[in-house]
Design a protein around this motif. Structure first.
Motif, PDB file in Angstrom:
ATOM      1  N   GLY A  83       0.803  -1.244   0.181  1.00 55.85           N
ATOM      2  CA  GLY A  83       0.023  -0.114  -0.078  1.00 55.85           C
ATOM      3  C   GLY A  83       0.649   1.207  -0.030  1.00 55.85           C
ATOM      4  O   GLY A  83       1.955   1.050  -0.041  1.00 55.85           O
ATOM      5  N   VAL A  84       0.213   2.381   0.193  1.00 63.06           N
ATOM      6  CA  VAL A  84       0.665   3.787  -0.055  1.00 63.06           C
ATOM      7  C   VAL A  84       0.828   4.350   1.494  1.00 63.06           C
ATOM      8  O   VAL A  84      -0.298   3.979   2.318  1.00 63.06           O
ATOM      9  N   CYS A  85       1.953   4.723   1.972  1.00 63.44           N
ATOM     10  CA  CYS A  85       1.939   5.420   3.400  1.00 63.44           C
ATOM     11  C   CYS A  85       1.015   6.173   3.784  1.00 63.44           C
ATOM     12  O   CYS A  85       1.034   7.342   2.518  1.00 63.44           O
ATOM     13  N   VAL A  86       0.262   6.495   4.679  1.00 58.46           N
ATOM     14  CA  VAL A  86      -0.496   7.576   4.821  1.00 58.46           C
ATOM     15  C   VAL A  86      -0.019   8.992   4.834  1.00 58.46           C
ATOM     16  O   VAL A  86      -0.475   9.543   4.643  1.00 58.46           O
ATOM     17  N   SER A  87       1.427   9.031   5.213  1.00 57.48           N
ATOM     18  CA  SER A  87       1.926  10.242   5.132  1.00 57.48           C
ATOM     19  C   SER A  87       2.141  10.698   3.637  1.00 57.48           C
ATOM     20  O   SER A  87       1.954  11.946   3.464  1.00 57.48           O
ATOM     21  N   HIS A  88       2.159   9.943   2.798  1.00 54.83           N
ATOM     22  CA  HIS A  88       1.854  10.303   1.207  1.00 54.83           C
ATOM     23  C   HIS A  88       0.768  10.490   0.795  1.00 54.83           C
ATOM     24  O   HIS A  88       0.303  11.641   0.221  1.00 54.83           O
ATOM     25  N   ILE A  89      -0.391  10.004   1.576  1.00 52.41           N
ATOM     26  CA  ILE A  89      -1.635  10.478   1.098  1.00 52.41           C
ATOM     27  C   ILE A  89      -1.939  11.811   1.734  1.00 52.41           C
ATOM     28  O   ILE A  89      -2.636  12.701   1.026  1.00 52.41           O
ATOM     29  N   GLN A  90      -1.315  11.893   3.024  1.00 51.94           N
ATOM     30  CA  GLN A  90      -1.508  13.263   3.541  1.00 51.94           C
ATOM     31  C   GLN A  90      -0.935  14.392   2.757  1.00 51.94           C
ATOM     32  O   GLN A  90      -1.839  15.261   2.632  1.00 51.94           O
ATOM     33  N   ALA A  91       0.017  14.077   2.397  1.00 52.34           N
ATOM     34  CA  ALA A  91       0.707  15.177   1.521  1.00 52.34           C
ATOM     35  C   ALA A  91       0.226  15.495   0.260  1.00 52.34           C
ATOM     36  O   ALA A  91       0.022  16.706   0.042  1.00 52.34           O
ATOM     37  N   LYS A  92      -0.542  14.460  -0.274  1.00 60.56           N
ATOM     38  CA  LYS A  92      -1.217  14.730  -1.655  1.00 60.56           C
ATOM     39  C   LYS A  92      -2.501  15.421  -1.304  1.00 60.56           C
ATOM     40  O   LYS A  92      -2.851  16.299  -2.094  1.00 60.56           O
ATOM     41  N   THR A  93      -3.108  15.261  -0.284  1.00 61.62           N
ATOM     42  CA  THR A  93      -4.420  15.819  -0.037  1.00 61.62           C
ATOM     43  C   THR A  93      -4.307  17.078   0.530  1.00 61.62           C
ATOM     44  O   THR A  93      -5.219  17.976   0.344  1.00 61.62           O
ATOM     45  N   GLY A  94      -3.347  17.472   1.133  1.00 60.12           N
ATOM     46  CA  GLY A  94      -3.018  18.756   1.979  1.00 60.12           C
ATOM     47  C   GLY A  94      -3.909  18.980   3.206  1.00 60.12           C
ATOM     48  O   GLY A  94      -4.004  20.029   3.736  1.00 60.12           O
ATOM     49  N   LEU A  95      -4.181  17.648   3.922  1.00 58.96           N
ATOM     50  CA  LEU A  95      -5.040  17.868   4.872  1.00 58.96           C
ATOM     51  C   LEU A  95      -4.379  17.170   5.899  1.00 58.96           C
ATOM     52  O   LEU A  95      -3.207  16.850   6.079  1.00 58.96           O
ATOM     53  N   ALA A  96      -4.841  17.664   7.392  1.00 57.28           N
ATOM     54  CA  ALA A  96      -4.205  17.270   8.364  1.00 57.28           C
ATOM     55  C   ALA A  96      -4.080  15.776   8.626  1.00 57.28           C
ATOM     56  O   ALA A  96      -5.024  14.842   8.062  1.00 57.28           O
ATOM     57  N   GLN A  97      -3.274  15.315   9.176  1.00 58.48           N
ATOM     58  CA  GLN A  97      -2.730  13.848   9.509  1.00 58.48           C
ATOM     59  C   GLN A  97      -3.957  13.390  10.145  1.00 58.48           C
ATOM     60  O   GLN A  97      -4.512  12.261   9.721  1.00 58.48           O
ATOM     61  N   SER A  98      -4.590  13.901  11.139  1.00 56.90           N
ATOM     62  CA  SER A  98      -5.539  13.308  11.845  1.00 56.90           C
ATOM     63  C   SER A  98      -6.793  13.128  10.783  1.00 56.90           C
ATOM     64  O   SER A  98      -7.468  12.325  11.058  1.00 56.90           O
TER      65      SER A  98
END
Length: 124
Positions: A54-69
Protein backbone atom coordinates in the motif's frame (compact mmCIF):
# COMPACT_ATOMS: atom_id res chain seq x y z
CA UNK A 1 -43.93 7.82 7.21
CA UNK A 2 -43.38 8.07 3.45
CA UNK A 3 -41.48 5.54 1.40
CA UNK A 4 -38.56 8.00 1.23
CA UNK A 5 -38.25 7.86 5.04
CA UNK A 6 -38.20 4.08 5.21
CA UNK A 7 -34.84 2.82 6.44
CA UNK A 8 -32.93 0.58 4.06
CA UNK A 9 -33.02 -3.02 5.11
CA UNK A 10 -32.37 -6.40 3.65
CA UNK A 11 -30.22 -6.55 0.54
CA UNK A 12 -29.42 -2.82 0.47
CA UNK A 13 -28.14 -2.54 4.07
CA UNK A 14 -24.57 -3.72 3.23
CA UNK A 15 -24.33 -0.90 0.67
CA UNK A 16 -24.86 1.89 3.19
CA UNK A 17 -21.43 2.00 4.88
CA UNK A 18 -19.43 1.94 1.61
CA UNK A 19 -21.70 4.53 0.01
CA UNK A 20 -21.42 6.80 3.05
CA UNK A 21 -17.64 6.50 2.87
CA UNK A 22 -17.67 7.33 -0.83
CA UNK A 23 -20.00 10.29 -0.34
CA UNK A 24 -17.03 12.37 0.81
CA UNK A 25 -15.22 13.73 -2.28
CA UNK A 26 -11.76 13.47 -0.71
CA UNK A 27 -12.26 9.84 0.31
CA UNK A 28 -13.52 9.04 -3.18
CA UNK A 29 -10.51 10.82 -4.71
CA UNK A 30 -8.08 8.89 -2.48
CA UNK A 31 -9.72 5.61 -3.49
CA UNK A 32 -9.31 6.60 -7.13
CA UNK A 33 -5.64 7.52 -6.58
CA UNK A 34 -5.02 4.16 -4.94
CA UNK A 35 -6.22 2.43 -8.10
CA UNK A 36 -2.92 3.47 -9.77
CA UNK A 37 -0.65 4.27 -6.80
CA UNK A 38 2.53 4.53 -8.89
CA UNK A 39 0.99 7.40 -10.86
CA UNK A 40 -0.12 9.40 -7.84
CA UNK A 41 2.33 8.75 -5.01
CA UNK A 42 6.10 8.50 -4.56
CA UNK A 43 7.25 4.92 -5.06
CA UNK A 44 9.85 3.61 -2.63
CA UNK A 45 10.48 0.01 -3.76
CA UNK A 46 13.16 -0.48 -1.11
CA UNK A 47 10.51 0.20 1.56
CA UNK A 48 7.25 -1.22 0.18
CA UNK A 49 5.41 -2.22 -2.96
CA UNK A 50 2.41 0.12 -3.30
CA UNK A 51 0.35 -2.63 -4.96
CA UNK A 52 0.84 -5.32 -2.31
CA UNK A 53 1.57 -3.32 0.86
CA UNK A 54 0.00 0.00 0.00
CA UNK A 55 0.75 3.69 0.13
CA UNK A 56 2.03 5.29 3.31
CA UNK A 57 -0.54 7.46 5.04
CA UNK A 58 2.01 10.29 5.08
CA UNK A 59 2.04 10.30 1.25
CA UNK A 60 -1.76 10.38 1.19
CA UNK A 61 -1.70 13.22 3.70
CA UNK A 62 0.82 15.19 1.64
CA UNK A 63 -1.18 14.76 -1.58
CA UNK A 64 -4.49 15.79 0.00
CA UNK A 65 -2.97 18.69 1.94
CA UNK A 66 -5.14 17.81 4.92
CA UNK A 67 -4.14 17.32 8.54
CA UNK A 68 -2.78 13.89 9.44
CA UNK A 69 -5.64 13.31 11.87
CA UNK A 70 -8.22 14.07 9.16
CA UNK A 71 -6.55 11.73 6.67
CA UNK A 72 -6.33 8.99 9.31
CA UNK A 73 -10.05 9.40 10.05
CA UNK A 74 -10.87 9.30 6.33
CA UNK A 75 -8.78 6.17 5.80
CA UNK A 76 -10.38 4.52 8.84
CA UNK A 77 -13.81 5.21 7.31
CA UNK A 78 -12.73 3.63 4.02
CA UNK A 79 -11.33 0.65 5.90
CA UNK A 80 -14.51 0.19 7.99
CA UNK A 81 -16.45 0.25 4.72
CA UNK A 82 -14.19 -2.53 3.41
CA UNK A 83 -12.83 -0.47 0.53
CA UNK A 84 -9.18 -0.38 1.65
CA UNK A 85 -6.89 -2.56 3.75
CA UNK A 86 -4.16 -1.33 6.03
CA UNK A 87 -0.72 -2.75 6.74
CA UNK A 88 1.69 -1.54 9.40
CA UNK A 89 5.31 -1.09 8.31
CA UNK A 90 7.26 0.02 11.35
CA UNK A 91 5.47 3.03 12.76
CA UNK A 92 3.72 3.83 9.47
CA UNK A 93 0.38 2.62 8.16
CA UNK A 94 0.06 1.82 4.47
CA UNK A 95 -3.24 1.56 2.60
CA UNK A 96 -4.23 -0.27 -0.55
CA UNK A 97 -7.57 -0.84 -2.25
CA UNK A 98 -9.46 -4.03 -1.47
CA UNK A 99 -10.22 -4.90 -5.08
CA UNK A 100 -12.23 -7.99 -4.15
CA UNK A 101 -14.53 -6.01 -1.87
CA UNK A 102 -14.86 -3.20 -4.42
CA UNK A 103 -15.84 -5.74 -7.09
CA UNK A 104 -18.46 -7.22 -4.71
CA UNK A 105 -19.76 -3.72 -4.00
CA UNK A 106 -20.17 -3.03 -7.72
CA UNK A 107 -21.98 -6.36 -8.08
CA UNK A 108 -24.23 -5.57 -5.09
CA UNK A 109 -24.97 -2.13 -6.53
CA UNK A 110 -25.81 -3.74 -9.84
CA UNK A 111 -28.28 -6.06 -8.12
CA UNK A 112 -29.63 -3.41 -5.76
CA UNK A 113 -29.90 -0.28 -7.88
CA UNK A 114 -29.12 -1.33 -11.41
CA UNK A 115 -26.02 -1.73 -13.53
CA UNK A 116 -25.95 1.75 -15.06
CA UNK A 117 -26.04 3.42 -11.64
CA UNK A 118 -23.42 1.08 -10.14
CA UNK A 119 -20.92 1.77 -12.92
CA UNK A 120 -21.39 5.53 -12.63
CA UNK A 121 -20.92 5.54 -8.84
CA UNK A 122 -17.55 3.79 -8.78
CA UNK A 123 -15.94 4.77 -12.06
CA UNK A 124 -13.16 7.37 -12.00
Amino acid sequence: MTTHDTPATGDLAPLLEPLKALANPVRLQVLQWLREPEEHFPVEPAVTDPRTVGVCVSHIQAKTGLAQSTVSAYMAALERAGLVRSTRVGKWTHYRRDEERIARLVQDLDLGVGQAHAAQLLSP
